[in-house]
Design a protein around this motif. Sequence first.
Motif, PDB file in Angstrom:
ATOM      1  N   THR A 121      -6.625   4.415   2.745  1.00  0.00           N
ATOM      2  CA  THR A 121      -6.302   4.965   1.472  1.00  0.00           C
ATOM      3  C   THR A 121      -6.121   3.780   0.602  1.00  0.00           C
ATOM      4  N   TRP A 122      -5.748   2.722   0.948  1.00  0.00           N
ATOM      5  CA  TRP A 122      -5.453   1.719   0.206  1.00  0.00           C
ATOM      6  C   TRP A 122      -6.455   0.529   0.434  1.00  0.00           C
ATOM      7  N   ARG A 178      -6.722  -3.945  -0.219  1.00  0.00           N
ATOM      8  CA  ARG A 178      -6.518  -5.054  -0.701  1.00  0.00           C
ATOM      9  C   ARG A 178      -7.315  -5.687  -1.595  1.00  0.00           C
ATOM     10  N   LYS A 210      -5.612   1.875  -4.744  1.00  0.00           N
ATOM     11  CA  LYS A 210      -6.090   3.113  -4.243  1.00  0.00           C
ATOM     12  C   LYS A 210      -7.838   2.948  -3.881  1.00  0.00           C
ATOM     13  N   PRO A 226       0.759  -1.255   0.048  1.00  0.00           N
ATOM     14  CA  PRO A 226       0.040  -0.077  -0.010  1.00  0.00           C
ATOM     15  C   PRO A 226       1.003   1.355  -0.164  1.00  0.00           C
ATOM     16  N   ASP A 227       1.649   1.332  -0.931  1.00  0.00           N
ATOM     17  CA  ASP A 227       2.445   2.781  -1.384  1.00  0.00           C
ATOM     18  C   ASP A 227       2.517   3.132  -2.619  1.00  0.00           C
ATOM     19  N   ASP A 228       2.567   4.228  -3.012  1.00  0.00           N
ATOM     20  CA  ASP A 228       2.910   4.894  -4.601  1.00  0.00           C
ATOM     21  C   ASP A 228       4.136   4.320  -5.111  1.00  0.00           C
ATOM     22  N   TYR A 279      -2.536  -4.142  -3.835  1.00  0.00           N
ATOM     23  CA  TYR A 279      -3.435  -2.841  -3.122  1.00  0.00           C
ATOM     24  C   TYR A 279      -3.976  -1.766  -4.305  1.00  0.00           C
TER      25      TYR A 279
END
Length: 151
Positions: free
Chosen positions: A129-130, A132, A144, A104-106, A142
Amino acid sequence: MRPIRFRHRLIAGSLLLLASCAAAAFDFKTVGAHAVILYDAPSTRSGKLYVAPSGMPVEVVLSYGDWVKVRDATGDMAWTEAKNLSAKRNVIVRVASAKVRSAPDDNASVVMTAEKNVLLELVDPEAGTWVRVRHRDGTSGYVKASDIWGI
C-alpha cells in the motif's frame, strides 16, 4: 465428451497465457544516463516519436532482439534499444500532490510534498500500500502506491 475436454484445454491454455502475460506486464526500467529517442518501430530508420529524458520510468511490454517496446506513464507505447535502459528504478507522481510521509501511515508526519510528474527514486521495490522513495535532494519517506506510476 470430446468438446468438453477441448473446452477445458482451451480454458486452461487461456489462463496460462493470461498468467504469463500478467507476470511479464510489470517489468519496469528507467531511461539510462542519457536521454534517448523513442521510435514507432524497432529500428533507428523508423519514425521518431519523442525524446525520453534520463531517469524516466518505463514499463517494458515486449522484447524483440536488441529492442524493447515500452509504455510510459501516459500509456503511450514506443520502441528503444534495450541498452538505453537501466535497471535502476524510478517512479513518477501521477496525482496533483503526493504526500511523502516519515512512515507508512496516513498519520505520520509529512516530510515533503511531490507535485505531479516529479521523479522519485524507488528505494524498496517491494510494493504494498506504501512505497519507500527518495527525492533527488535526499529527502526520503513513504508515499501511497496509488499516487505514483512505475511499480
